[in-house]
Design a protein around this motif. Structure first.
Motif, short mmCIF file in Angstrom:
data_model
loop_
_atom_site.label_atom_id
_atom_site.label_comp_id
_atom_site.label_asym_id
_atom_site.label_seq_id
_atom_site.Cartn_x
_atom_site.Cartn_y
_atom_site.Cartn_z
N GLY A 253 16.01 20.34 -22.10
CA GLY A 253 15.53 20.23 -21.79
C GLY A 253 14.22 19.32 -22.30
O GLY A 253 13.70 19.06 -21.05
N TRP A 254 14.52 18.65 -22.48
CA TRP A 254 13.97 17.85 -23.13
C TRP A 254 13.30 16.34 -23.05
O TRP A 254 12.05 15.92 -22.90
CB TRP A 254 13.12 17.06 -24.87
N LEU A 255 14.65 15.98 -22.28
CA LEU A 255 14.71 14.85 -21.69
C LEU A 255 15.26 14.44 -20.22
O LEU A 255 16.48 15.17 -20.03
CB LEU A 255 15.55 14.31 -22.79
N GLU A 256 14.98 13.49 -19.75
CA GLU A 256 15.16 13.44 -18.13
C GLU A 256 17.40 13.09 -18.41
O GLU A 256 16.73 11.24 -19.21
CB GLU A 256 14.40 12.99 -17.56
N ASP A 257 17.81 13.26 -17.39
CA ASP A 257 19.07 11.87 -18.11
C ASP A 257 18.76 10.30 -17.10
O ASP A 257 18.70 10.26 -16.15
CB ASP A 257 20.53 12.96 -17.20
N ASP A 258 18.99 9.61 -18.03
CA ASP A 258 19.15 8.07 -17.26
C ASP A 258 19.61 7.79 -16.65
O ASP A 258 21.59 7.53 -17.43
CB ASP A 258 18.07 7.49 -18.15
N VAL B 72 18.59 15.60 -23.30
CA VAL B 72 18.96 15.70 -22.07
C VAL B 72 19.35 17.78 -21.92
O VAL B 72 18.60 18.01 -21.05
CB VAL B 72 19.28 15.36 -21.26
N CYS B 73 19.87 18.09 -22.16
CA CYS B 73 20.70 19.36 -23.05
C CYS B 73 19.68 20.70 -22.92
O CYS B 73 19.36 21.36 -22.74
CB CYS B 73 22.09 19.74 -23.20
N THR C 68 10.07 18.12 -28.85
CA THR C 68 10.46 16.95 -27.60
C THR C 68 10.01 15.41 -28.57
O THR C 68 10.67 14.24 -28.81
CB THR C 68 9.78 17.16 -26.06
N HIS D 131 20.17 12.06 -27.37
CA HIS D 131 20.26 11.48 -26.31
C HIS D 131 20.59 12.88 -25.27
O HIS D 131 20.06 13.64 -24.91
CB HIS D 131 20.15 10.42 -25.00
#
Length: 95
Positions: A90-95, A87-88, A46, A83
């Motif tokens: 699960g490390w980042l949130e979808d902005d 997101v896929c 992450t 990015h």
């Protein structure tokens, strides 16, 4: 997704970014991130992804300041892929 897949895909994306750099310093920074992606535990990926996105942002701004639109376009495409991958995974949130 398997852990090996996640590390491999991130490494591949960083390899694409390395090919889109315009300076030795940027290439070294990408190389260090790629090494981390390949050797660190999955829990560290992450942070590697976040660092890669920050580096890509700086590279994009640098390319724009040099009016190098073709390099900017490649870097922006890689940034979007990083990015989306984050997101896929699960490390980042979808902005």
């Amino acid at each position: 997704m398997t852990q090996q897949y996640l590390a491999g895909e991130l490494s591949q994306l960083l390899g694409r970014l390395g090919a889109a750099t315009t300076s030795e310093a940027a290439a070294r920074a990408v190389g260090l991130l790629r090494h981390e992606a390949e050797t660190q535990p999955i829990s560290a990926l992450t942070a590697v992804t976040v660092q890669a996105l920050a580096l890509t942002d700086r590279l994009c701004w640098e390319s724009l300041s040099l009016a190098d639109t073709s390099t900017f376009a490649r870097q922006a495409e890689i940034s979007a892929a990083l990015h989306e991958f984050g997101v896929c995974a699960g490390w980042l949130e979808d902005d």
